[in-house]
Design a protein around this motif. Sequence first.
Motif, PDB file in Angstrom:
ATOM      1  N   ALA A  38       0.842  -1.197   0.000  1.00 51.56           N
ATOM      2  CA  ALA A  38       0.000   0.000   0.000  1.00 51.56           C
ATOM      3  C   ALA A  38       0.880   1.250   0.000  1.00 51.56           C
ATOM      4  CB  ALA A  38      -0.917  -0.002   1.222  1.00 51.56           C
ATOM      5  N   ASP A  39       0.294   2.375  -0.381  1.00 51.24           N
ATOM      6  CA  ASP A  39       1.014   3.637  -0.383  1.00 51.24           C
ATOM      7  C   ASP A  39       1.090   4.243   1.007  1.00 51.24           C
ATOM      8  OD1 ASP A  39       1.382   4.105  -3.394  1.00 51.24           O
ATOM      9  OD2 ASP A  39      -0.774   3.683  -3.235  1.00 51.24           O
ATOM     10  N   VAL A  40       0.176   3.864   1.874  1.00 56.44           N
ATOM     11  CA  VAL A  40       0.160   4.321   3.258  1.00 56.44           C
ATOM     12  C   VAL A  40      -0.647   3.331   4.075  1.00 56.44           C
ATOM     13  CG1 VAL A  40      -1.920   5.741   2.985  1.00 56.44           C
ATOM     14  CG2 VAL A  40      -0.268   6.320   4.780  1.00 56.44           C
ATOM     15  N   TYR A  41      -0.313   3.199   5.359  1.00 59.17           N
ATOM     16  CA  TYR A  41      -1.034   2.297   6.253  1.00 59.17           C
ATOM     17  C   TYR A  41      -1.557   3.084   7.445  1.00 59.17           C
ATOM     18  CZ  TYR A  41       1.192  -1.434   3.595  1.00 59.17           C
ATOM     19  OH  TYR A  41       1.611  -2.271   2.582  1.00 59.17           O
ATOM     20  N   LEU A  42      -2.780   2.775   7.855  1.00 55.77           N
ATOM     21  CA  LEU A  42      -3.374   3.374   9.042  1.00 55.77           C
ATOM     22  C   LEU A  42      -3.376   2.328  10.146  1.00 55.77           C
ATOM     23  CD1 LEU A  42      -6.447   5.212   7.435  1.00 55.77           C
ATOM     24  CD2 LEU A  42      -4.109   6.064   7.776  1.00 55.77           C
ATOM     25  N   LEU A  43      -2.669   2.618  11.242  1.00 55.56           N
ATOM     26  CA  LEU A  43      -2.502   1.660  12.333  1.00 55.56           C
ATOM     27  C   LEU A  43      -3.578   1.874  13.384  1.00 55.56           C
ATOM     28  CD1 LEU A  43      -0.940  -0.561  13.808  1.00 55.56           C
ATOM     29  CD2 LEU A  43       0.654   1.194  14.633  1.00 55.56           C
ATOM     30  N   LYS A  44      -4.717   1.182  13.221  1.00 53.67           N
ATOM     31  CA  LYS A  44      -5.829   1.274  14.180  1.00 53.67           C
ATOM     32  C   LYS A  44      -5.865   0.002  15.025  1.00 53.67           C
ATOM     33  CE  LYS A  44      -9.577   3.274  15.854  1.00 53.67           C
ATOM     34  NZ  LYS A  44      -9.558   2.539  17.140  1.00 53.67           N
ATOM     35  N   ALA A  45      -4.735  -0.293  15.657  1.00 55.64           N
ATOM     36  CA  ALA A  45      -4.608  -1.456  16.537  1.00 55.64           C
ATOM     37  C   ALA A  45      -3.371  -1.231  17.385  1.00 55.64           C
ATOM     38  CB  ALA A  45      -4.484  -2.746  15.730  1.00 55.64           C
ATOM     39  N   ARG A  46      -3.367  -1.840  18.605  1.00 54.40           N
ATOM     40  CA  ARG A  46      -2.260  -1.577  19.523  1.00 54.40           C
ATOM     41  C   ARG A  46      -1.633  -2.836  20.090  1.00 54.40           C
ATOM     42  NH1 ARG A  46      -5.749   2.804  23.077  1.00 54.40           N
ATOM     43  NH2 ARG A  46      -6.479   4.049  21.322  1.00 54.40           N
ATOM     44  N   ASP A  47      -2.115  -4.011  19.688  1.00 56.50           N
ATOM     45  CA  ASP A  47      -1.587  -5.243  20.250  1.00 56.50           C
ATOM     46  C   ASP A  47      -0.200  -5.527  19.677  1.00 56.50           C
ATOM     47  OD1 ASP A  47      -1.969  -7.393  17.874  1.00 56.50           O
ATOM     48  OD2 ASP A  47      -3.628  -5.957  17.886  1.00 56.50           O
ATOM     49  N   PRO A  48       0.575  -6.406  20.314  1.00 58.74           N
ATOM     50  CA  PRO A  48       1.950  -6.662  19.866  1.00 58.74           C
ATOM     51  C   PRO A  48       2.064  -7.087  18.402  1.00 58.74           C
ATOM     52  CG  PRO A  48       1.625  -7.554  22.062  1.00 58.74           C
ATOM     53  CD  PRO A  48       0.266  -7.095  21.589  1.00 58.74           C
ATOM     54  N   ARG A  49       1.133  -7.910  17.919  1.00 60.07           N
ATOM     55  CA  ARG A  49       1.211  -8.336  16.521  1.00 60.07           C
ATOM     56  C   ARG A  49       1.041  -7.149  15.572  1.00 60.07           C
ATOM     57  NH1 ARG A  49      -2.257 -13.979  15.838  1.00 60.07           N
ATOM     58  NH2 ARG A  49      -0.923 -15.310  17.134  1.00 60.07           N
TER      59      ARG A  49
ATOM     60  N   ALA B 157       7.591   2.005   4.174  1.00 61.25           N
ATOM     61  CA  ALA B 157       6.182   2.393   4.026  1.00 61.25           C
ATOM     62  C   ALA B 157       5.793   3.399   5.103  1.00 61.25           C
ATOM     63  CB  ALA B 157       5.291   1.161   4.107  1.00 61.25           C
ATOM     64  N   PRO B 158       5.030   4.438   4.752  1.00 63.20           N
ATOM     65  CA  PRO B 158       4.526   5.351   5.776  1.00 63.20           C
ATOM     66  C   PRO B 158       3.388   4.705   6.565  1.00 63.20           C
ATOM     67  CG  PRO B 158       3.749   6.017   3.596  1.00 63.20           C
ATOM     68  CD  PRO B 158       4.670   4.859   3.384  1.00 63.20           C
ATOM     69  N   VAL B 159       3.467   4.785   7.896  1.00 59.96           N
ATOM     70  CA  VAL B 159       2.454   4.221   8.777  1.00 59.96           C
ATOM     71  C   VAL B 159       1.939   5.332   9.685  1.00 59.96           C
ATOM     72  CG1 VAL B 159       1.938   2.518  10.568  1.00 59.96           C
ATOM     73  CG2 VAL B 159       3.553   1.950   8.741  1.00 59.96           C
ATOM     74  N   VAL B 160       0.627   5.469   9.782  1.00 56.72           N
ATOM     75  CA  VAL B 160      -0.033   6.500  10.590  1.00 56.72           C
ATOM     76  C   VAL B 160      -0.904   5.799  11.652  1.00 56.72           C
ATOM     77  CG1 VAL B 160      -1.669   8.407  10.556  1.00 56.72           C
ATOM     78  CG2 VAL B 160      -0.142   8.072   8.615  1.00 56.72           C
TER      79      VAL B 160
ATOM     80  N   ALA C  13      -4.759  10.392   4.935  1.00 61.00           N
ATOM     81  CA  ALA C  13      -4.132   9.198   4.347  1.00 61.00           C
ATOM     82  C   ALA C  13      -3.565   9.511   2.966  1.00 61.00           C
ATOM     83  CB  ALA C  13      -5.146   8.074   4.261  1.00 61.00           C
ATOM     84  N   LEU C  14      -4.304  10.255   2.167  1.00 66.01           N
ATOM     85  CA  LEU C  14      -3.819  10.587   0.820  1.00 66.01           C
ATOM     86  C   LEU C  14      -2.620  11.526   0.881  1.00 66.01           C
ATOM     87  CD1 LEU C  14      -7.209  11.038  -1.096  1.00 66.01           C
ATOM     88  CD2 LEU C  14      -5.687   9.038  -1.036  1.00 66.01           C
ATOM     89  N   ARG C  15      -2.612  12.448   1.845  1.00 65.57           N
ATOM     90  CA  ARG C  15      -1.445  13.342   1.988  1.00 65.57           C
ATOM     91  C   ARG C  15      -0.215  12.546   2.370  1.00 65.57           C
ATOM     92  NH1 ARG C  15      -5.105  16.636   4.777  1.00 65.57           N
ATOM     93  NH2 ARG C  15      -4.052  16.286   6.784  1.00 65.57           N
ATOM     94  N   ARG C  16      -0.373  11.618   3.321  1.00 68.51           N
ATOM     95  CA  ARG C  16       0.788  10.826   3.748  1.00 68.51           C
ATOM     96  C   ARG C  16       1.244   9.888   2.635  1.00 68.51           C
ATOM     97  NH1 ARG C  16       1.018  14.327   6.625  1.00 68.51           N
ATOM     98  NH2 ARG C  16       0.931  14.406   8.897  1.00 68.51           N
ATOM     99  N   ALA C  17       0.305   9.376   1.864  1.00 70.80           N
ATOM    100  CA  ALA C  17       0.673   8.510   0.744  1.00 70.80           C
ATOM    101  C   ALA C  17       1.469   9.286  -0.295  1.00 70.80           C
ATOM    102  CB  ALA C  17      -0.585   7.921   0.109  1.00 70.80           C
ATOM    103  N   GLY C  18       1.077  10.543  -0.488  1.00 73.79           N
ATOM    104  CA  GLY C  18       1.773  11.367  -1.479  1.00 73.79           C
ATOM    105  C   GLY C  18       3.189  11.723  -1.038  1.00 73.79           C
TER     106      GLY C  18
END
Length: 276
Positions: A47-58, A71-74, A271-276
């Motif tokens: 992906a061009d950007v990832y949104l991290l909506k999780a907090r567990d170790p995995r 990869a940019p991760v937000v 997300a689109l700004r970070r992907a760019g």
Amino acid sequence: MRVGLITADAGHPLLAGAAAALGPEHEVVVLDPRNADAEAVAAGARADVYLLKARDPRALELARALERRGAPVVNTAAATELCQDRTEMADLARRAGLPFAATTAFPSLDRLARQAGDGSGLPGPAGLSGQRWPVVVKSRRSRKGDLVARVDDPARLRELAAGWGEEPVVVQAFAPNNGWDHKLYAIGDRVFAGLRRSEMAPEGPEDDRSVTAPPARWAELTLRVGEVFALDVYGVDIIDTGDGAPLIVDVNAFPGMRGRPGAPEALAALALRRAG
């Protein structure tokens, strides 16, 4: 653009709304960190950007693996993990000059209860040393279902220790307030606001209410928190200690923001700004 969602709940209203706002011209890929092959899926569908909506170790390890590949991760895995440790959170905030509640850590609630009960009081910064009741006791690790309680005396500590004895905790001096938690949320440079009856108010907790706009200086403070913690999507819990004086009591990475009009669209645009 291809946007990756690192989440076990792709149907969450904020994520689902953002996916809808991205429209058919952008592809949304869901990576469930509970799946053993999530990293392989990510490698095969970059992906061009990832949104991290999780907090567990995995989830954090998956985010780190993606970051290592460039990869940019937000938000980043490091920023997300920092917000799980209330001791590190408080230390960073106070070093940066933010009005954050004085916080003292204890290895377990049992240890805290014994120390408070033997007459030695609680060591720590001003407001805790020499013991001034009440205090607020929280799990050191921020997570769903963690411990957050007002404690008025050693007897209440012993009651809590019966169920949470081994829990590492932090203690904050209780700051008198009007019983409402001000929930400030940020997505990039946009700030949203809500009110929630405090868990420690006599009336008990209450669902989050939308607020048209926060005070300008609180919005500025919220954006400053994002700079200090290197966060793009986050929440700041503030209490009004009188005359609009803010005290920060918690910072959360990528909160749900349910019912915040415009939040899904703001997330899609970020997300689109970070992907760019």
